[in-house]
Design a protein around this motif. Structure first.
Motif, PDB file in Angstrom:
ATOM      1  N   PHE A 154       0.838  -1.205   0.000  1.00  0.00           N
ATOM      2  CA  PHE A 154       0.000   0.000   0.000  1.00  0.00           C
ATOM      3  C   PHE A 154       0.873   1.254   0.000  1.00  0.00           C
ATOM      4  CE2 PHE A 154      -1.960   3.353   2.588  1.00  0.00           C
ATOM      5  CZ  PHE A 154      -3.136   3.593   1.884  1.00  0.00           C
ATOM      6  N   ARG A 155       1.857   1.291   0.886  1.00  0.00           N
ATOM      7  CA  ARG A 155       2.735   2.468   0.994  1.00  0.00           C
ATOM      8  C   ARG A 155       3.573   2.653  -0.267  1.00  0.00           C
ATOM      9  NH1 ARG A 155       3.944   0.323   6.958  1.00  0.00           N
ATOM     10  NH2 ARG A 155       2.105   1.233   7.972  1.00  0.00           N
ATOM     11  N   ALA A 156       4.010   1.552  -0.866  1.00  0.00           N
ATOM     12  CA  ALA A 156       4.787   1.640  -2.106  1.00  0.00           C
ATOM     13  C   ALA A 156       3.930   2.214  -3.236  1.00  0.00           C
ATOM     14  CB  ALA A 156       5.332   0.266  -2.487  1.00  0.00           C
ATOM     15  N   GLY A 157       2.677   1.806  -3.312  1.00  0.00           N
ATOM     16  CA  GLY A 157       1.775   2.350  -4.324  1.00  0.00           C
ATOM     17  C   GLY A 157       1.498   3.827  -4.107  1.00  0.00           C
ATOM     18  N   TYR A 158       1.341   4.210  -2.857  1.00  0.00           N
ATOM     19  CA  TYR A 158       1.113   5.614  -2.518  1.00  0.00           C
ATOM     20  C   TYR A 158       2.298   6.462  -2.979  1.00  0.00           C
ATOM     21  CZ  TYR A 158      -0.082   9.728   0.248  1.00  0.00           C
ATOM     22  OH  TYR A 158      -0.398  11.007   0.637  1.00  0.00           O
ATOM     23  N   GLU A 159       3.514   5.997  -2.668  1.00  0.00           N
ATOM     24  CA  GLU A 159       4.724   6.725  -3.068  1.00  0.00           C
ATOM     25  C   GLU A 159       4.865   6.785  -4.584  1.00  0.00           C
ATOM     26  OE1 GLU A 159       8.223   5.249  -1.054  1.00  0.00           O
ATOM     27  OE2 GLU A 159       7.164   5.253   0.869  1.00  0.00           O
ATOM     28  N   ALA A 160       4.608   5.694  -5.265  1.00  0.00           N
ATOM     29  CA  ALA A 160       4.718   5.661  -6.728  1.00  0.00           C
ATOM     30  C   ALA A 160       3.743   6.652  -7.368  1.00  0.00           C
ATOM     31  CB  ALA A 160       4.473   4.252  -7.253  1.00  0.00           C
ATOM     32  N   ALA A 161       2.522   6.722  -6.842  1.00  0.00           N
ATOM     33  CA  ALA A 161       1.525   7.654  -7.385  1.00  0.00           C
ATOM     34  C   ALA A 161       1.937   9.092  -7.122  1.00  0.00           C
ATOM     35  CB  ALA A 161       0.155   7.371  -6.782  1.00  0.00           C
ATOM     36  N   GLN A 162       2.520   9.349  -5.951  1.00  0.00           N
ATOM     37  CA  GLN A 162       2.962  10.708  -5.630  1.00  0.00           C
ATOM     38  C   GLN A 162       4.046  11.161  -6.595  1.00  0.00           C
ATOM     39  OE1 GLN A 162       1.643  12.771  -3.119  1.00  0.00           O
ATOM     40  NE2 GLN A 162       0.124  11.158  -3.211  1.00  0.00           N
ATOM     41  N   LYS A 163       4.993  10.273  -6.909  1.00  0.00           N
ATOM     42  CA  LYS A 163       6.065  10.600  -7.858  1.00  0.00           C
ATOM     43  C   LYS A 163       5.491  10.879  -9.239  1.00  0.00           C
ATOM     44  CE  LYS A 163       9.583   7.934  -5.464  1.00  0.00           C
ATOM     45  NZ  LYS A 163      10.335   6.677  -5.452  1.00  0.00           N
ATOM     46  N   GLN A 164       4.535  10.058  -9.667  1.00  0.00           N
ATOM     47  CA  GLN A 164       3.949  10.237 -10.996  1.00  0.00           C
ATOM     48  C   GLN A 164       3.141  11.531 -11.067  1.00  0.00           C
ATOM     49  OE1 GLN A 164       0.814   7.834 -13.568  1.00  0.00           O
ATOM     50  NE2 GLN A 164       2.570   6.571 -13.018  1.00  0.00           N
ATOM     51  N   ALA A 165       2.426  11.867 -10.000  1.00  0.00           N
ATOM     52  CA  ALA A 165       1.600  13.070  -9.988  1.00  0.00           C
ATOM     53  C   ALA A 165       2.461  14.335 -10.010  1.00  0.00           C
ATOM     54  CB  ALA A 165       0.691  13.054  -8.765  1.00  0.00           C
ATOM     55  N   LYS A 166       3.702  14.269  -9.522  1.00  0.00           N
ATOM     56  CA  LYS A 166       4.580  15.447  -9.481  1.00  0.00           C
ATOM     57  C   LYS A 166       5.196  15.766 -10.825  1.00  0.00           C
ATOM     58  CE  LYS A 166       5.671  15.132  -4.601  1.00  0.00           C
ATOM     59  NZ  LYS A 166       6.674  14.821  -3.590  1.00  0.00           N
ATOM     60  N   ARG A 167       5.141  14.839 -11.776  1.00  0.00           N
ATOM     61  CA  ARG A 167       5.743  15.077 -13.104  1.00  0.00           C
ATOM     62  C   ARG A 167       4.991  16.117 -13.882  1.00  0.00           C
ATOM     63  NH1 ARG A 167       6.493   8.908 -14.814  1.00  0.00           N
ATOM     64  NH2 ARG A 167       7.864   8.340 -13.156  1.00  0.00           N
TER      65      ARG A 167
END
Length: 195
Positions: free
Chosen positions: A182-195
């Motif tokens: 869950f936490r890994a998915g949250y972090e991955a989405a945050q990185k993608q949203a910042k692009r």
């Protein structure tokens, strides 16, 4: 607060576990929920879909009308595209990019990717790879839930408590694996949203 969510995927991918976690977290947040599930041919890898409606006020129907969903959360890219007619103009698609080829005329992965890239609001990630990298290869559904978490308007701690509740009977190691995913998915989405 109101969130209308279409959860979709293929039988056996864990869509109903995502719905259960979100539902428990919403109830802990004092929200009302209604859910309708369509299991299709889940035993044979067919379409599985759930309408999940969350609101701080009364919910009259458990089905989401066309053009009204805030989120389409899908464990399979073709299934994400199948439910676009339900998505509102401002809605988001959160999807796994790993196809589950379960029919003879399944579209090419590149064609699906091109269609996803046309969407104005999308988080597309390889949830299977993120789950493997987090040492939780069977937890792609929790990776996807983590990726959707910023769009749910539900406290992250309550979502994590929902994961604990849902997986507690399987033991602490399984709980921790799912929380890590869950936490890994949250972090991955945050990185993608910042692009």
């Amino acid at each position: 607060m109101k969130r209308d969510i279409i959860l979709s995927g293929v039988g056996g991918q864990g869509i109903l576990s995502i719905a259960a976690v979100i539902g428990r977290a919403a109830l802990q947040d004092g929200l009302q929920i209604k859910q309708a599930e369509v299991h299709g041919m889940s035993q044979r890898g067919g379409d599985v879909q759930s309408n999940l409606r969350i609101s701080s006020s009364a919910i009259r129907s458990d089905l989401i009308p066309h053009g009204a969903a805030d989120l389409v959360v899908s464990l399979e890219p073709m299934e994400a595209l199948r439910y676009l007619p339900w998505l509102s103009g401002e809605g988001w698609v959160i999807t796994n990019t790993t196809p589950l080829v379960n029919i003879p005329d399944y579209p090419a992965a590149e064609a699906l990717q091109r269609e996803l890239e046309k969407l104005p609001h999308v988080v597309a990630l390889d949830a299977d790879a993120v789950a493997r990298a987090a040492a939780s290869p069977r937890s792609a559904n929790m990776v996807l839930l983590g990726a959707a978490a910023p769009f749910l308007e539900i406290d992250i701690a309550k979502l994590e408590a929902g994961i604990r509740d849902i997986f507690a009977r399987k033991g602490e190691q399984i709980v921790e694996m799912n929380l890590t995913a869950f936490r890994a998915g949250y972090e991955a989405a945050q990185k993608q949203a910042k692009r």
